[in-house]
Write an enzyme that holds these catalytic residues in place. Structure first.
Site, short mmCIF file in Angstrom:
data_model
loop_
_atom_site.label_atom_id
_atom_site.label_comp_id
_atom_site.label_asym_id
_atom_site.label_seq_id
_atom_site.Cartn_x
_atom_site.Cartn_y
_atom_site.Cartn_z
N ASN A 86 5.78 -13.12 34.06
CA ASN A 86 4.59 -13.96 33.86
C ASN A 86 3.34 -13.41 34.54
O ASN A 86 2.42 -14.16 34.85
CB ASN A 86 4.86 -15.38 34.32
CG ASN A 86 6.07 -15.99 33.64
OD1 ASN A 86 7.07 -16.25 34.29
ND2 ASN A 86 6.02 -16.17 32.35
N VAL A 93 -2.02 -13.74 36.76
CA VAL A 93 -0.84 -14.61 36.76
C VAL A 93 -0.94 -15.61 35.61
O VAL A 93 -1.97 -16.26 35.43
CB VAL A 93 -0.71 -15.37 38.10
CG1 VAL A 93 0.47 -16.33 38.07
CG2 VAL A 93 -0.58 -14.39 39.26
N CYS A 94 0.15 -15.75 34.87
CA CYS A 94 0.25 -16.72 33.78
C CYS A 94 1.14 -17.86 34.27
O CYS A 94 2.36 -17.71 34.35
CB CYS A 94 0.85 -16.04 32.54
SG CYS A 94 1.09 -17.14 31.15
N LEU A 95 0.50 -18.97 34.64
CA LEU A 95 1.21 -20.13 35.18
C LEU A 95 0.52 -21.37 34.67
O LEU A 95 -0.71 -21.45 34.68
CB LEU A 95 1.17 -20.08 36.72
CG LEU A 95 1.82 -21.21 37.49
CD1 LEU A 95 3.32 -21.30 37.22
CD2 LEU A 95 1.59 -21.03 38.99
#
Length: 160
Positions: A86, A93-95
């Site tokens: 992610n 950051v992919c959150l």
């Protein structure tokens, strides 16, 4: 005053962080060569959670806040090429809690973001993959995935 809300909130978060933050974590605003403090950029360290493949690593993360904070989330970046499902190749950051359209709330704090990213390290979301090869390893070759994670942990030892 432009950015007054963002800077005021970040100053409060800095005070709260200094009084009480999770063990092993670091989060501090950038300091310029002249000693000036830039509240809009924070340099952080996220420790790998004990008992996980990430343990032993102290992962550097930079948080970039806009003048629209806390209405908009900060951009959180690991070093370029960071190995995680992610995390994009750029380090972004992919959150979900960092998604301004789906998951972000102005009530979310720096502490909650950093703890959430620590959780994400060991509990990635394959349905929201940012790195194809990393995701493929996670899904098809767990042993090699774990080896790469442990190897990466060695690249980020505890600060002296």
């Amino acid at each position: 005053m432009v950015g007054g809300i963002a800077r005021g909130r970040l100053a409060e978060e800095r005070k709260a962080w200094r009084k009480n933050h999770p063990y092993g974590f670091v989060a501090k605003p950038e300091t310029g060569p002249d000693g000036s403090v830039n509240l809009m950029v924070w340099h952080c360290t996220i420790p790998g959670k004990r008992g996980t493949d990430w343990e032993g690593g102290h992962y550097p993360l930079t948080m970039h806040f806009s003048e629209d904070y806390p209405s908009q989330p900060p951009l959180c970046k690991f070093p370029q090429g960071f190995f995680h499902i992610n995390v994009y190749g750029s380090g972004d950051v992919c959150l979900s809690i960092l998604n301004p359209n789906n998951g972000w709330s102005p009530a979310i704090t720096v502490k909650q973001i950093l703890v959430g990213i620590q959780e994400l390290l060991d509990e990635p979301n394959p349905s929201s993959a940012a790195q194809f090869d990393c995701n493929k390893l996670f899904m098809q070759d767990k042993a090699e995935y774990k080896r790469r994670v442990k190897e990466q942990a060695k690249k980020y030892p505890a600060p002296l």
